[in-house]
Write a protein that holds these residues in place. Structure first.
Motif, PDB file in Angstrom:
ATOM      1  N   ALA A 162       0.827  -1.208   0.000  1.00  0.00           N
ATOM      2  CA  ALA A 162       0.000   0.000   0.000  1.00  0.00           C
ATOM      3  C   ALA A 162       0.861   1.258   0.000  1.00  0.00           C
ATOM      4  O   ALA A 162       0.446   2.297  -0.489  1.00  0.00           O
ATOM      5  N   ALA A 163       2.062   1.183   0.543  1.00  0.00           N
ATOM      6  CA  ALA A 163       2.939   2.349   0.614  1.00  0.00           C
ATOM      7  C   ALA A 163       3.724   2.563  -0.678  1.00  0.00           C
ATOM      8  O   ALA A 163       4.281   3.622  -0.887  1.00  0.00           O
ATOM      9  N   LEU A 164       3.794   1.560  -1.536  1.00  0.00           N
ATOM     10  CA  LEU A 164       4.539   1.688  -2.788  1.00  0.00           C
ATOM     11  C   LEU A 164       3.731   2.461  -3.812  1.00  0.00           C
ATOM     12  O   LEU A 164       2.517   2.324  -3.900  1.00  0.00           O
ATOM     13  N   GLN A 165       4.421   3.282  -4.578  1.00  0.00           N
ATOM     14  CA  GLN A 165       3.762   4.031  -5.645  1.00  0.00           C
ATOM     15  C   GLN A 165       4.545   3.849  -6.930  1.00  0.00           C
ATOM     16  O   GLN A 165       5.767   3.933  -6.939  1.00  0.00           O
ATOM     17  N   ARG A 166       3.826   3.599  -8.016  1.00  0.00           N
ATOM     18  CA  ARG A 166       4.447   3.491  -9.327  1.00  0.00           C
ATOM     19  C   ARG A 166       4.485   4.862  -9.968  1.00  0.00           C
ATOM     20  O   ARG A 166       3.608   5.687  -9.733  1.00  0.00           O
ATOM     21  N   PHE A 167       5.507   5.090 -10.779  1.00  0.00           N
ATOM     22  CA  PHE A 167       5.568   6.307 -11.570  1.00  0.00           C
ATOM     23  C   PHE A 167       6.222   5.986 -12.898  1.00  0.00           C
ATOM     24  O   PHE A 167       6.944   4.997 -13.026  1.00  0.00           O
ATOM     25  N   ALA A 168       5.944   6.794 -13.882  1.00  0.00           N
ATOM     26  CA  ALA A 168       6.480   6.575 -15.226  1.00  0.00           C
ATOM     27  C   ALA A 168       7.570   7.595 -15.519  1.00  0.00           C
ATOM     28  O   ALA A 168       7.479   8.752 -15.109  1.00  0.00           O
ATOM     29  N   VAL A 169       8.590   7.126 -16.221  1.00  0.00           N
ATOM     30  CA  VAL A 169       9.664   7.993 -16.676  1.00  0.00           C
ATOM     31  C   VAL A 169       9.839   7.750 -18.171  1.00  0.00           C
ATOM     32  O   VAL A 169       9.944   6.602 -18.599  1.00  0.00           O
ATOM     33  N   ASN A 170       9.848   8.800 -18.941  1.00  0.00           N
ATOM     34  CA  ASN A 170      10.088   8.711 -20.382  1.00  0.00           C
ATOM     35  C   ASN A 170      11.386   9.442 -20.692  1.00  0.00           C
ATOM     36  O   ASN A 170      11.601  10.547 -20.184  1.00  0.00           O
ATOM     37  N   PHE A 171      12.226   8.823 -21.493  1.00  0.00           N
ATOM     38  CA  PHE A 171      13.453   9.494 -21.898  1.00  0.00           C
ATOM     39  C   PHE A 171      13.893   8.952 -23.247  1.00  0.00           C
ATOM     40  O   PHE A 171      13.402   7.940 -23.721  1.00  0.00           O
ATOM     41  N   THR A 172      14.837   9.650 -23.847  1.00  0.00           N
ATOM     42  CA  THR A 172      15.339   9.289 -25.175  1.00  0.00           C
ATOM     43  C   THR A 172      16.750   8.739 -25.070  1.00  0.00           C
ATOM     44  O   THR A 172      17.608   9.344 -24.412  1.00  0.00           O
ATOM     45  N   ILE A 173      16.977   7.609 -25.715  1.00  0.00           N
ATOM     46  CA  ILE A 173      18.310   7.024 -25.806  1.00  0.00           C
ATOM     47  C   ILE A 173      18.787   7.299 -27.227  1.00  0.00           C
ATOM     48  O   ILE A 173      18.258   6.732 -28.181  1.00  0.00           O
TER      49      ILE A 173
END
Length: 66
Positions: free
Chosen positions: A4-15
């Motif tokens: 319950a304490a964990l949160q997902r987040f998204a990261v977008n980047f360019t290689i």
């Protein structure tokens, strides 16, 4: 830490030095899986060594796009 304490987040980047091919579109193909493994390993190392390291529980590469 509980789930319950964990949160997902998204990261977008360019290689910029990874040429995109259609194989990277399909998660069932070997090239996708190999690239995913490398990305997960490198991102895990980077983030574990950062200020969020103590709270970081891993990453998952979900897709690649052009």
């Amino acid at each position: 830490t509980t789930a319950a304490a964990l949160q997902r987040f998204a990261v977008n980047f360019t290689i910029t030095n990874l040429p995109y091919t259609s194989d990277l579109k399909n998660p069932d193909l070997a090239k996708f899986r190999a690239t995913q493994r490398v990305m997960n390993t490198l991102l895990d190392r980077l983030l574990k060594g950062s200020s969020i390291g103590p709270s970081f529980h891993g990453c998952e590469t979900t897709n690649f796009r052009y």
